[in-house]
Design an enzyme around this catalytic site. Sequence first.
Site, PDB file in Angstrom:
ATOM      1  N   LEU A   1       0.870  -1.165   0.000  1.00 42.93           N
ATOM      2  CA  LEU A   1       0.000   0.000   0.000  1.00 42.93           C
ATOM      3  C   LEU A   1       0.910   1.219   0.000  1.00 42.93           C
ATOM      4  O   LEU A   1       1.903   1.255   0.728  1.00 42.93           O
ATOM      5  CB  LEU A   1      -0.886  -0.006   1.251  1.00 42.93           C
ATOM      6  CG  LEU A   1      -2.162   0.840   1.256  1.00 42.93           C
ATOM      7  CD1 LEU A   1      -3.099   0.392   0.143  1.00 42.93           C
ATOM      8  CD2 LEU A   1      -2.854   0.722   2.608  1.00 42.93           C
ATOM      9  N   ASP A   2       0.609   2.206  -0.843  1.00 45.09           N
ATOM     10  CA  ASP A   2       1.434   3.410  -0.910  1.00 45.09           C
ATOM     11  C   ASP A   2       1.658   4.003   0.479  1.00 45.09           C
ATOM     12  O   ASP A   2       0.763   3.969   1.333  1.00 45.09           O
ATOM     13  CB  ASP A   2       0.767   4.476  -1.789  1.00 45.09           C
ATOM     14  CG  ASP A   2       0.912   4.189  -3.273  1.00 45.09           C
ATOM     15  OD1 ASP A   2       1.682   3.291  -3.628  1.00 45.09           O
ATOM     16  OD2 ASP A   2       0.245   4.878  -4.064  1.00 45.09           O
ATOM     17  N   ARG A   3       2.824   4.580   0.688  1.00 49.03           N
ATOM     18  CA  ARG A   3       3.149   5.188   1.982  1.00 49.03           C
ATOM     19  C   ARG A   3       2.135   6.251   2.366  1.00 49.03           C
ATOM     20  O   ARG A   3       1.790   6.401   3.547  1.00 49.03           O
ATOM     21  CB  ARG A   3       4.555   5.811   1.910  1.00 49.03           C
ATOM     22  CG  ARG A   3       5.055   6.363   3.239  1.00 49.03           C
ATOM     23  CD  ARG A   3       6.466   6.925   3.103  1.00 49.03           C
ATOM     24  NE  ARG A   3       6.471   8.133   2.305  1.00 49.03           N
ATOM     25  CZ  ARG A   3       6.311   9.365   2.804  1.00 49.03           C
ATOM     26  NH1 ARG A   3       6.112   9.543   4.102  1.00 49.03           N
ATOM     27  NH2 ARG A   3       6.338  10.415   2.012  1.00 49.03           N
TER      28      ARG A   3
ATOM     29  N   THR B   1      -1.022   6.404   1.570  1.00 53.85           N
ATOM     30  CA  THR B   1      -2.372   5.859   1.704  1.00 53.85           C
ATOM     31  C   THR B   1      -2.497   5.109   3.020  1.00 53.85           C
ATOM     32  O   THR B   1      -1.614   4.338   3.395  1.00 53.85           O
ATOM     33  CB  THR B   1      -2.687   4.906   0.532  1.00 53.85           C
ATOM     34  OG1 THR B   1      -2.509   5.596  -0.706  1.00 53.85           O
ATOM     35  CG2 THR B   1      -4.115   4.390   0.624  1.00 53.85           C
TER      36      THR B   1
END
Length: 317
Positions: free
Chosen positions: A145-147, A149
């Site tokens: 998961l994107d940092r 997000t």
Amino acid sequence: MRRRRTPAPPPPLPQRDGVDPVRVRLPAAGPGTTVREHLISRLPAPPTQLDAMFTAGEIVGADGRPVPPDTPYAPGLTVWFHRDMPEEPPVPFPLHVVHQDDHLVVADKPHFLATTPRGSHVRQTALARLRHTLGLPHLTAAHRLDRLTAGLVLFTVRPEERGAYQTLFRDRRVHKEYEAVAPYDPALDLPRTARSRIVKERGVLTAREADGEPNAETRVELLAHREDGLARYRLVPGTGQTHQLRVHMSALGVPILGDPLYPEVTAPVPAGDFRRPLQLLARGLAFTDPLTGTERRFTSGRALEAWDSYGTWAAGQ
């Protein structure tokens, strides 16, 4: 027939703060005639730092014994060491565990916390935190998961089971739901499915839409809107291209609040600035467990601040 990759041998050094040691395998041909010469040519660390590590016995072989710096170069020789940890401002938000059993850990991660060690984010990652706090040194991430997000991330307890769960994500057999806060556009006809071709070039911060066969699909639904011009959206990705949800929302004319890349790249914020997080949340994960056959469904308990308290979010307090 594809050859099955031989698994890496277990590290002879323990983890530090949930972070694995570095493994370097000497290739068939140099450079260098000794282990020291090869590491100096290959690693970004200055020679003085490597010499200090050799002197302290911090560079070891597969048997855990210190490797002398003048050890002759030998193709296939493996050395291990812990890299110098960068200074990382602590991410001041809790990481919640919403589920844990013998196979899985499902964490509800905050904004600004990376999923796994990468670049300048090493100890301040969900994986390192969980390994350390749960005492699970073999924990691995089944997806990322994107940092920026927040929301649900799935980790596997046993390395040999990771592939089964990764396959679920690869084959799109995990139902994922996200929520986002973005401007409200009454002219935008929703619900709709956004489809386009998204291209992410190496070394470029942003992804972009391009001509060609679509490779990205996102279902966009309006959950609620307010008189202040904000709306809350449900986003259901059918594919998993880099920055897909952010690209599609921006292309629809309703970029997600707090996005530093779309529609325009903004100036980098200083390290340790945790204000105005991206208003994107991985709200739900659902799938059939490949090992037990159990129907799994998990929900994030987090809220998007700009929706609950826009003034606080906008002020960066």
